[in-house]
Design a protein around this motif. Structure first.
Motif, PDB file in Angstrom:
ATOM      1  N   VAL A   1       2.682  -7.116  14.750  1.00  0.00           N
ATOM      2  CA  VAL A   1       3.262  -6.352  13.645  1.00  0.00           C
ATOM      3  C   VAL A   1       2.080  -5.822  12.847  1.00  0.00           C
ATOM      4  N   ARG A   2       2.047  -4.505  12.652  1.00  0.00           N
ATOM      5  CA  ARG A   2       0.944  -3.878  11.923  1.00  0.00           C
ATOM      6  C   ARG A   2       1.499  -3.238  10.658  1.00  0.00           C
ATOM      7  N   ILE A   3       0.922  -3.607   9.530  1.00  0.00           N
ATOM      8  CA  ILE A   3       1.394  -3.171   8.226  1.00  0.00           C
ATOM      9  C   ILE A   3       0.300  -2.345   7.555  1.00  0.00           C
ATOM     10  N   CYS A   4       0.681  -1.204   7.022  1.00  0.00           N
ATOM     11  CA  CYS A   4      -0.282  -0.290   6.409  1.00  0.00           C
ATOM     12  C   CYS A   4      -0.382  -0.539   4.910  1.00  0.00           C
ATOM     13  N   LEU A   5      -1.606  -0.623   4.419  1.00  0.00           N
ATOM     14  CA  LEU A   5      -1.880  -0.962   3.025  1.00  0.00           C
ATOM     15  C   LEU A   5      -2.935  -0.013   2.455  1.00  0.00           C
ATOM     16  N   THR A   6      -2.821   0.259   1.162  1.00  0.00           N
ATOM     17  CA  THR A   6      -3.858   1.029   0.495  1.00  0.00           C
ATOM     18  C   THR A   6      -5.113   0.178   0.387  1.00  0.00           C
ATOM     19  N   ARG A   7      -6.166   0.761  -0.091  1.00  0.00           N
ATOM     20  CA  ARG A   7      -7.401   0.007  -0.290  1.00  0.00           C
ATOM     21  C   ARG A   7      -7.224  -1.073  -1.345  1.00  0.00           C
ATOM     22  N   ASP A   8      -6.187  -0.951  -2.175  1.00  0.00           N
ATOM     23  CA  ASP A   8      -5.848  -1.980  -3.161  1.00  0.00           C
ATOM     24  C   ASP A   8      -4.789  -2.937  -2.636  1.00  0.00           C
ATOM     25  N   LEU A   9      -4.499  -2.866  -1.340  1.00  0.00           N
ATOM     26  CA  LEU A   9      -3.542  -3.739  -0.654  1.00  0.00           C
ATOM     27  C   LEU A   9      -2.091  -3.509  -1.068  1.00  0.00           C
ATOM     28  N   GLU A  10      -1.796  -2.300  -1.544  1.00  0.00           N
ATOM     29  CA  GLU A  10      -0.404  -1.946  -1.819  1.00  0.00           C
ATOM     30  C   GLU A  10       0.194  -1.307  -0.565  1.00  0.00           C
ATOM     31  N   PRO A  11       1.450  -1.609  -0.223  1.00  0.00           N
ATOM     32  CA  PRO A  11       2.060  -1.022   0.964  1.00  0.00           C
ATOM     33  C   PRO A  11       2.097   0.507   0.884  1.00  0.00           C
ATOM     34  N   ARG A  12       1.892   1.154   2.009  1.00  0.00           N
ATOM     35  CA  ARG A  12       1.930   2.607   2.090  1.00  0.00           C
ATOM     36  C   ARG A  12       2.438   2.994   3.482  1.00  0.00           C
ATOM     37  N   GLU A  13       2.811   4.255   3.637  1.00  0.00           N
ATOM     38  CA  GLU A  13       3.264   4.726   4.933  1.00  0.00           C
ATOM     39  C   GLU A  13       2.099   4.785   5.915  1.00  0.00           C
ATOM     40  N   CYS A  14       2.386   4.479   7.153  1.00  0.00           N
ATOM     41  CA  CYS A  14       1.363   4.536   8.198  1.00  0.00           C
ATOM     42  C   CYS A  14       1.161   5.977   8.648  1.00  0.00           C
ATOM     43  N   ALA A  15      -0.056   6.316   8.971  1.00  0.00           N
ATOM     44  CA  ALA A  15      -0.342   7.631   9.534  1.00  0.00           C
ATOM     45  C   ALA A  15       0.245   7.704  10.943  1.00  0.00           C
TER      46      ALA A  15
END
Length: 210
Positions: free
Chosen positions: A178-192
């Protein structure tokens, strides 16, 4: 001979230029590997200590990967000191082995722009912020299921995530990660788009914990 020398000098220059600049990336991918399936596909053949009965490893941290909106950096040149053996060993509780922690630093951590200690600290924080579905740890036998069920299980226990923020991968007919996309601040974001490639299997193997 002169042409050969010029070619070798050019090749050496290309080799030294490999890797992107450390610290330049857009977001992180948190990769969580289902250990029992990894053991069945690869770990048992390696006699990995991570696969020994009673270890209790479910979704372990494969890595925290710096990512571009298109592609990803790896093996970046860095002035950061390599982690000590004790430092990588301390990550074994969530990564399975210290060897994996070393490999992840060498390939991905060096691109974060962080020291080894800060990279591992951030990796642990990212791992701890994601709830792993307890129901998957209770399985007492191997099952075949749609890979989408694993995604739904994560979404149910992580209400801050949406389907566009994670992806489930498969390998050789098994649920892999399971791969989860996070901002540089570790906030969830949409995956490219290059990360968002959900496994479409409807009968993926999911092995129980050992």
């Amino acid at each position: 001979m002169r042409f050969l020398v010029v070619w070798l000098v050019w090749l050496a220059g290309m080799a030294s230029a490999e890797g992107e600049r450390s610290g330049e990336f857009d977001y992180y991918v948190l990769a969580l590997s289902w250990t029992p399936n990894w053991c069945a596909l690869e770990g048992d053949a390696r006699a990995s200590e991570q696969c020994e009965p009673g270890q209790g490893h479910g979704f372990t941290l494969h890595g925290l990967w710096p990512q571009f909106e298109d592609g990803w950096p790896s093996f970046c040149p860095t002035v950061a000191r390599a982690p000590s053996r004790a430092m990588t060993a301390e990550m074994a509780d969530i990564m399975g082995t210290g060897g994996l922690a070393w490999h992840q630093w060498r390939k991905h951590g060096v691109c974060s722009g962080l020291s080894a200690a800060d990279y591992f600290r951030l990796s642990r924080l990212a791992y701890d912020r994601v709830t792993r579905p307890e129901v998957l740890r209770r399985l007492d036998r191997a099952v075949r299921l749609p890979a989408a069920v694993i995604e739904e299980a994560f979404l149910e226990v992580n209400p801050n995530l949406s389907p566009e923020m994670l992806t489930v991968t498969c390998r050789a007919g098994h649920v892999q990660e399971v791969r989860i996309c996070l901002t540089r601040d570790l906030e969830p974001r949409e995956c490219a788009p290059d990360v968002a490639r959900d496994c479409s299997l409807r009968d993926a193997m999911f092995a129980p914990m050992r």
